[in-house]
Scaffold this motif. Sequence first.
Motif, mmCIF file in Angstrom:
data_model
loop_
_atom_site.group_PDB
_atom_site.id
_atom_site.type_symbol
_atom_site.label_atom_id
_atom_site.label_comp_id
_atom_site.label_asym_id
_atom_site.label_seq_id
_atom_site.Cartn_x
_atom_site.Cartn_y
_atom_site.Cartn_z
ATOM 1 N N THR A 106 0.821 -1.217 0.000
ATOM 2 C CA THR A 106 0.000 0.000 0.000
ATOM 3 C C THR A 106 0.850 1.259 0.000
ATOM 4 O OG1 THR A 106 -1.620 -1.268 1.282
ATOM 5 C CG2 THR A 106 -1.973 1.099 1.119
ATOM 6 N N GLU A 107 2.006 1.230 0.692
ATOM 7 C CA GLU A 107 2.850 2.431 0.769
ATOM 8 C C GLU A 107 3.280 2.922 -0.613
ATOM 9 O OE1 GLU A 107 3.478 -0.421 2.447
ATOM 10 O OE2 GLU A 107 4.236 -0.025 4.477
ATOM 11 N N VAL A 108 3.555 1.970 -1.516
ATOM 12 C CA VAL A 108 4.029 2.324 -2.852
ATOM 13 C C VAL A 108 2.939 3.022 -3.655
ATOM 14 C CG1 VAL A 108 4.949 1.396 -5.011
ATOM 15 C CG2 VAL A 108 5.629 0.385 -2.828
ATOM 16 N N LYS A 109 1.694 2.631 -3.443
ATOM 17 C CA LYS A 109 0.578 3.159 -4.229
ATOM 18 C C LYS A 109 0.347 4.651 -3.991
ATOM 19 C CE LYS A 109 -1.706 -1.337 -4.113
ATOM 20 N NZ LYS A 109 -2.840 -2.119 -3.615
ATOM 21 N N ALA A 110 0.776 5.140 -2.821
ATOM 22 C CA ALA A 110 0.496 6.532 -2.463
ATOM 23 C C ALA A 110 1.149 7.521 -3.413
ATOM 24 C CB ALA A 110 0.953 6.805 -1.027
ATOM 25 N N HIS A 111 2.201 7.124 -4.073
ATOM 26 C CA HIS A 111 2.949 8.062 -4.916
ATOM 27 C C HIS A 111 2.436 8.101 -6.358
ATOM 28 C CE1 HIS A 111 6.024 8.998 -1.922
ATOM 29 N NE2 HIS A 111 5.966 7.720 -1.575
ATOM 30 N N ASP A 112 1.819 7.003 -6.838
ATOM 31 C CA ASP A 112 1.462 6.950 -8.254
ATOM 32 C C ASP A 112 0.020 6.551 -8.531
ATOM 33 O OD1 ASP A 112 4.166 7.484 -9.208
ATOM 34 O OD2 ASP A 112 4.644 5.470 -8.478
ATOM 35 N N LEU A 113 -0.534 5.648 -7.715
ATOM 36 C CA LEU A 113 -1.803 5.026 -8.070
ATOM 37 C C LEU A 113 -3.014 5.627 -7.368
ATOM 38 C CD1 LEU A 113 -0.587 1.313 -8.109
ATOM 39 C CD2 LEU A 113 -0.764 2.912 -10.021
ATOM 40 N N VAL A 114 -2.816 6.160 -6.167
ATOM 41 C CA VAL A 114 -3.922 6.756 -5.415
ATOM 42 C C VAL A 114 -3.456 8.078 -4.816
ATOM 43 C CG1 VAL A 114 -5.018 4.543 -4.861
ATOM 44 C CG2 VAL A 114 -3.289 5.476 -3.310
ATOM 45 N N ASP A 115 -4.400 8.837 -4.271
ATOM 46 C CA ASP A 115 -4.050 10.128 -3.675
ATOM 47 C C ASP A 115 -3.526 9.971 -2.244
ATOM 48 O OD1 ASP A 115 -5.041 11.909 -5.841
ATOM 49 O OD2 ASP A 115 -6.941 10.913 -5.366
ATOM 50 N N ASP A 116 -4.119 9.017 -1.515
ATOM 51 C CA ASP A 116 -3.792 8.839 -0.099
ATOM 52 C C ASP A 116 -3.936 7.369 0.258
ATOM 53 O OD1 ASP A 116 -6.047 11.185 -0.471
ATOM 54 O OD2 ASP A 116 -4.220 11.953 0.465
ATOM 55 N N ILE A 117 -3.390 6.999 1.402
ATOM 56 C CA ILE A 117 -3.559 5.630 1.897
ATOM 57 C C ILE A 117 -3.895 5.665 3.382
ATOM 58 C CG2 ILE A 117 -1.941 4.668 0.208
ATOM 59 C CD1 ILE A 117 0.071 4.341 2.554
ATOM 60 N N VAL A 118 -4.530 4.609 3.842
ATOM 61 C CA VAL A 118 -4.678 4.362 5.279
ATOM 62 C C VAL A 118 -3.934 3.074 5.552
ATOM 63 C CG1 VAL A 118 -6.262 3.797 7.146
ATOM 64 C CG2 VAL A 118 -6.866 5.598 5.511
ATOM 65 N N GLU A 119 -2.878 3.165 6.356
ATOM 66 C CA GLU A 119 -1.972 2.033 6.559
ATOM 67 C C GLU A 119 -1.683 1.850 8.044
ATOM 68 O OE1 GLU A 119 -1.247 -0.528 5.420
ATOM 69 O OE2 GLU A 119 0.785 -0.851 4.724
ATOM 70 N N VAL A 120 -1.260 0.649 8.401
ATOM 71 C CA VAL A 120 -0.945 0.342 9.791
ATOM 72 C C VAL A 120 0.544 0.543 10.044
ATOM 73 C CG1 VAL A 120 -0.522 -2.132 9.414
ATOM 74 C CG2 VAL A 120 -1.309 -1.334 11.653
ATOM 75 N N THR A 121 0.870 1.048 11.232
ATOM 76 C CA THR A 121 2.265 1.249 11.605
ATOM 77 C C THR A 121 2.415 1.118 13.118
ATOM 78 O OG1 THR A 121 4.155 2.758 11.450
ATOM 79 C CG2 THR A 121 2.011 3.763 11.861
ATOM 80 N N GLU A 122 3.605 0.740 13.534
ATOM 81 C CA GLU A 122 3.929 0.734 14.967
ATOM 82 C C GLU A 122 4.946 1.819 15.274
ATOM 83 O OE1 GLU A 122 4.973 -3.038 16.651
ATOM 84 O OE2 GLU A 122 3.415 -4.088 15.536
ATOM 85 N N THR A 123 6.031 1.809 14.534
ATOM 86 C CA THR A 123 7.118 2.764 14.790
ATOM 87 C C THR A 123 7.133 3.915 13.798
ATOM 88 O OG1 THR A 123 8.682 1.566 13.369
ATOM 89 C CG2 THR A 123 8.517 0.865 15.671
#
Length: 291
Positions: A148-165
Amino acid sequence: MSKKLKFGLPKGSLQEATIEKLAKAGYNISVSSRSYVPYVDDDELEIRLIRAQEISRYVEHGYLDCGITGYDWIMENGSKVHEVGEFLFSKVSRRPARWVLCVPENSPVKTVKDLQGKRIATEVVNLTKKYLRKNGVKAEVEFSWGATEVKAHDLVDDIVEVTETGSSLRANKLRIVDELLSSTPRLIANLDAWKNSWKRKKIETLAMLLKGALDAEAKVGLKMNIAEKNLAKLLAELPALRNPTISSLSLKGWVAVETIIDEHIVRELIPQLKAAGAEGIIEYPLNKVVY
């Protein structure tokens, strides 16, 4: 026939951490690469390895009596289950996992209001749609199968992703705009299973031992000997030694002191104990601490 409790464990990112914690709780689980039915040294347990995303649904519908999954997936699925306990552990740290709204570092998006008419990729489609409705924003939400992180730059405008650090997001040059949900692993039970006295007792025992194992990770035991004349001063100067066990030694005028303390203070505490007259100081790890 012997009674069985059907217990679902998360396959994937939480699998190793979950099995490790259960081993400390006293349940030794062996996983075969060829099977989703692990061995466990408890004849009353029947374990299934299932993706964390699905466990709450299988628990809700009774295919599993109980299971460990993230709070995020319980909310994403809208599952009606009984929450037995929260257990703060993960594959990376003891921090909660956070579902966050992210954009590329150079994106003009500053708040959720700027998402109007945008396209968002995420695994948690229902959580994201609920978040947008709450903020009065209309945007397109599509399911992401991964990367999902990769898609934020080319395929979609924004992402909602999980993170800890947050390290993976920073590495992918993403900026957090907002947090949707903080999530920790939960032990959940099917509502009918929770009403069954045998199953409920078995689940409560699991929860108690697992909590004891997790609590023990942050603590250590300390033993030491000290002259009886110095004991009062030792206890007065070291409030960390709460409710210690004190017993007489065969050597007249000396006592043994034993206590459990937080591990992070040991390096400062031991020199103080030595200075207060303690001898034969022993630090030892703990498997479980049950209050």
